[in-house]
Design a protein around this motif. Structure first.
Motif, mmCIF file in Angstrom:
data_model
loop_
_atom_site.group_PDB
_atom_site.id
_atom_site.type_symbol
_atom_site.label_atom_id
_atom_site.label_comp_id
_atom_site.label_asym_id
_atom_site.label_seq_id
_atom_site.Cartn_x
_atom_site.Cartn_y
_atom_site.Cartn_z
ATOM 1 N N GLY A 82 3.438 -21.453 25.722
ATOM 2 C CA GLY A 82 3.996 -20.761 24.203
ATOM 3 C C GLY A 82 1.561 -20.369 23.787
ATOM 4 N N GLU A 83 1.299 -20.594 24.084
ATOM 5 C CA GLU A 83 -0.130 -20.983 23.970
ATOM 6 C C GLU A 83 -0.196 -19.065 24.104
ATOM 7 O OE1 GLU A 83 -3.006 -23.135 26.114
ATOM 8 O OE2 GLU A 83 -3.245 -25.123 25.048
ATOM 9 N N LEU A 84 -0.065 -18.947 25.298
ATOM 10 C CA LEU A 84 0.136 -17.503 26.040
ATOM 11 C C LEU A 84 0.704 -16.338 24.309
ATOM 12 C CD1 LEU A 84 0.119 -17.244 29.342
ATOM 13 C CD2 LEU A 84 -1.766 -16.763 28.446
ATOM 14 N N MET A 85 1.626 -16.979 24.128
ATOM 15 C CA MET A 85 2.669 -16.508 23.198
ATOM 16 C C MET A 85 1.577 -16.185 21.684
ATOM 17 S SD MET A 85 4.859 -15.257 24.825
ATOM 18 C CE MET A 85 4.066 -15.066 26.696
ATOM 19 N N GLY A 86 1.120 -17.503 21.239
ATOM 20 C CA GLY A 86 0.556 -17.558 20.280
ATOM 21 C C GLY A 86 -1.001 -16.409 19.624
ATOM 22 N N LEU A 87 -1.507 -16.160 21.388
ATOM 23 C CA LEU A 87 -2.344 -15.238 21.814
ATOM 24 C C LEU A 87 -2.021 -14.046 21.456
ATOM 25 C CD1 LEU A 87 -4.711 -17.031 24.150
ATOM 26 C CD2 LEU A 87 -5.032 -16.199 22.116
ATOM 27 N N LEU A 88 -0.746 -13.523 21.683
ATOM 28 C CA LEU A 88 -0.347 -12.685 21.409
ATOM 29 C C LEU A 88 0.104 -11.688 20.288
ATOM 30 C CD1 LEU A 88 0.715 -9.851 22.521
ATOM 31 C CD2 LEU A 88 2.586 -10.888 23.164
ATOM 32 N N ARG A 89 0.335 -12.876 19.392
ATOM 33 C CA ARG A 89 0.728 -12.821 17.874
ATOM 34 C C ARG A 89 -0.089 -12.372 17.342
ATOM 35 N NH1 ARG A 89 4.480 -16.978 19.507
ATOM 36 N NH2 ARG A 89 6.648 -16.772 18.304
ATOM 37 N N ILE A 90 -1.249 -13.344 17.563
ATOM 38 C CA ILE A 90 -2.916 -12.908 16.506
ATOM 39 C C ILE A 90 -3.253 -11.840 17.075
ATOM 40 C CG2 ILE A 90 -5.094 -14.033 16.940
ATOM 41 C CD1 ILE A 90 -3.960 -16.667 16.962
ATOM 42 N N PHE A 91 -2.901 -11.490 18.338
ATOM 43 C CA PHE A 91 -3.325 -9.619 18.710
ATOM 44 C C PHE A 91 -2.632 -9.064 18.343
ATOM 45 C CE2 PHE A 91 -3.271 -5.839 21.382
ATOM 46 C CZ PHE A 91 -4.946 -5.875 21.412
ATOM 47 N N ILE A 92 -1.908 -9.361 18.011
ATOM 48 C CA ILE A 92 -0.780 -7.673 17.037
ATOM 49 C C ILE A 92 -1.598 -8.031 15.649
ATOM 50 C CG2 ILE A 92 1.384 -7.709 16.216
ATOM 51 C CD1 ILE A 92 3.099 -8.286 18.872
ATOM 52 N N ARG A 93 -1.662 -8.875 15.487
ATOM 53 C CA ARG A 93 -1.764 -9.064 13.842
ATOM 54 C C ARG A 93 -3.212 -8.382 13.446
ATOM 55 N NH1 ARG A 93 0.444 -14.752 13.737
ATOM 56 N NH2 ARG A 93 2.768 -14.469 13.672
ATOM 57 N N SER A 94 -4.121 -8.720 14.194
ATOM 58 C CA SER A 94 -5.508 -8.057 13.986
ATOM 59 C C SER A 94 -5.775 -6.894 14.535
ATOM 60 C CB SER A 94 -6.444 -9.738 15.002
ATOM 61 O OG SER A 94 -6.356 -9.676 16.133
ATOM 62 N N ASP A 95 -5.486 -6.798 15.246
ATOM 63 C CA ASP A 95 -5.675 -5.394 15.925
ATOM 64 C C ASP A 95 -4.662 -4.292 15.668
ATOM 65 O OD1 ASP A 95 -8.292 -5.893 18.311
ATOM 66 O OD2 ASP A 95 -6.898 -7.615 17.453
ATOM 67 N N LEU A 96 -3.787 -4.604 15.266
ATOM 68 C CA LEU A 96 -2.968 -3.126 15.451
ATOM 69 C C LEU A 96 -2.824 -1.435 14.271
ATOM 70 C CD1 LEU A 96 -0.006 -2.086 15.263
ATOM 71 C CD2 LEU A 96 0.905 -3.306 13.581
ATOM 72 N N ASN A 97 -4.041 -2.595 13.043
ATOM 73 C CA ASN A 97 -4.669 -1.526 12.407
ATOM 74 C C ASN A 97 -5.701 -0.601 13.525
ATOM 75 O OD1 ASN A 97 -2.908 -2.417 10.151
ATOM 76 N ND2 ASN A 97 -4.942 -4.033 9.468
ATOM 77 N N GLU A 98 -6.115 -1.824 13.604
ATOM 78 C CA GLU A 98 -7.533 -0.728 14.465
ATOM 79 C C GLU A 98 -6.648 0.298 15.751
ATOM 80 O OE1 GLU A 98 -10.972 -1.130 17.860
ATOM 81 O OE2 GLU A 98 -10.482 -3.078 16.507
ATOM 82 N N LEU A 99 -6.063 0.050 15.946
ATOM 83 C CA LEU A 99 -4.731 0.652 16.753
ATOM 84 C C LEU A 99 -4.478 1.551 16.239
ATOM 85 C CD1 LEU A 99 -3.080 -2.116 19.816
ATOM 86 C CD2 LEU A 99 -5.304 0.021 19.973
ATOM 87 N N ALA A 100 -3.664 1.708 15.097
ATOM 88 C CA ALA A 100 -3.187 2.715 14.289
ATOM 89 C C ALA A 100 -4.203 3.789 14.135
ATOM 90 C CB ALA A 100 -2.367 2.323 13.256
ATOM 91 N N ARG A 101 -4.560 2.785 13.473
ATOM 92 C CA ARG A 101 -6.095 4.100 13.029
ATOM 93 C C ARG A 101 -7.103 4.615 13.998
ATOM 94 N NH1 ARG A 101 -9.334 -0.069 11.065
ATOM 95 N NH2 ARG A 101 -10.369 -0.161 12.580
ATOM 96 N N GLU A 102 -7.161 4.442 14.592
ATOM 97 C CA GLU A 102 -7.506 5.243 16.061
ATOM 98 C C GLU A 102 -7.246 5.993 17.344
ATOM 99 O OE1 GLU A 102 -11.217 4.935 17.696
ATOM 100 O OE2 GLU A 102 -11.221 4.502 15.215
ATOM 101 N N ASN A 103 -5.210 6.171 16.450
ATOM 102 C CA ASN A 103 -4.495 7.683 16.839
ATOM 103 C C ASN A 103 -3.556 6.846 18.278
ATOM 104 O OD1 ASN A 103 -2.663 9.306 17.041
ATOM 105 N ND2 ASN A 103 -4.248 10.739 17.289
ATOM 106 N N VAL A 104 -4.412 5.627 18.693
ATOM 107 C CA VAL A 104 -3.318 5.122 19.854
ATOM 108 C C VAL A 104 -1.948 4.707 20.295
ATOM 109 C CG1 VAL A 104 -3.246 2.866 21.655
ATOM 110 C CG2 VAL A 104 -5.621 3.818 19.859
ATOM 111 N N ARG A 105 -1.452 4.780 20.944
ATOM 112 C CA ARG A 105 -0.540 4.771 21.076
ATOM 113 C C ARG A 105 0.473 3.678 22.140
ATOM 114 N NH1 ARG A 105 2.072 10.069 23.724
ATOM 115 N NH2 ARG A 105 -0.245 10.110 24.399
ATOM 116 N N LEU A 106 1.222 2.590 21.216
ATOM 117 C CA LEU A 106 1.205 1.467 22.225
ATOM 118 C C LEU A 106 2.594 1.610 22.799
ATOM 119 C CD1 LEU A 106 0.331 -1.376 22.701
ATOM 120 C CD2 LEU A 106 1.528 -2.141 20.097
ATOM 121 N N ARG A 107 2.332 1.241 23.911
ATOM 122 C CA ARG A 107 3.943 0.989 25.002
ATOM 123 C C ARG A 107 4.277 -0.286 25.107
ATOM 124 N NH1 ARG A 107 5.313 5.762 27.555
ATOM 125 N NH2 ARG A 107 6.709 4.690 28.861
#
Length: 240
Positions: A82-107
């Protein structure tokens, strides 16, 4: 921690692997050394993910694949999962904008649809948002197991092709890494020396590097050292 300089795409272009994969191991031991709970190590591991993904982009690595949650990790205590899944949620929320801005493709590799519906939706949205990007690829393995990947590929091929038509190229086209560059370098942190059901087919001719550094301590310098080690090896692919 290492203080080696970060390699640049221009200065060391010939030594830069196109595709690097990392088994991120050692979060729990890192926390234990500090007398802290395992979640403390997992949180530090997320910071290491940020450092390393940024460094990989700066070095010109085309694809970075991270082993985040294996199909065997379901055997861990429910609270830790459960804690790992929570960290994954936080990572997506906090880092997705940066990935999109840096032209990164997520797979995503693996059967992540076993996760909670809200997390599946978050992952789907993140993948869709970056799908048209043309820059480096960040592949995250979630509920992934290489043996299951190969078995599923075999079943799909057997359902539509005669046995004599199934060759290496046909199998590769069915793998979850289809479309990624061939795997050049596979790194495992924490001193363990095994693949743990990760990219077994793809690692056939990859260079393997096992380092003692625990994942939360793996940084830009450690990645640069790994790339330097890769560049010093002679890749013969069975030849002379």
């Amino acid at each position: 921690m290492s203080s080696a300089p970060i390699l640049t795409p221009v200065a060391e272009a010939a030594a830069i692997p196109r595709h690097v994969a990392i088994i991120m191991d050692g979060n729990g031991r890192w926390a234990k050394q500090r007398g802290r709970p395992r979640i403390f190590g997992h949180k530090a591991g997320v910071e290491a993910v940020r450092r390393v993904t940024r460094a990989a982009r700066a070095m010109g690595i085309e694809a970075l694949t991270l082993y985040a949650f294996s199909s065997e990790n379901w055997r861990r205590p429910e609270a830790e999962i459960g804690e790992l899944m929570g960290l994954l949620r936080i990572f997506i929320r906090s880092d997705l904008n940066e990935l999109a801005r840096e032209n990164v493709r997520l797979r995503i590799l693996g059967d992540y649809r076993r996760f909670a519906p809200d997390l599946v939706e978050m992952i789907d949205d993140a993948v869709a948002r970056t799908a048209t990007n043309s820059g480096p690829i960040l592949a995250i393995a979630l509920n992934y197991g290489a043996q299951a990947e190969l078995a599923a590929a075999a079943r799909r091929l057997a359902a539509r092709l005669p046995a004599d038509a199934i060759d290496e190229a046909a199998i590769e086209a069915e793998l979850e890494t289809q479309g990624l560059p061939p795997l050049d370098l596979l790194i495992r942190t924490s001193g363990e020396q095994r693949l743990s059901n990760f990219l077994l087919w793809q690692a056939a001719y990859a260079e393997l590097l096992f380092v003692d550094t625990l994942w939360p301590d793996f940084d830009e310098g450690a990645l640069a050292e790994a790339i330097t080690a890769f560049g010093s090896r002679q890749r013969r692919y069975g030849g002379l």
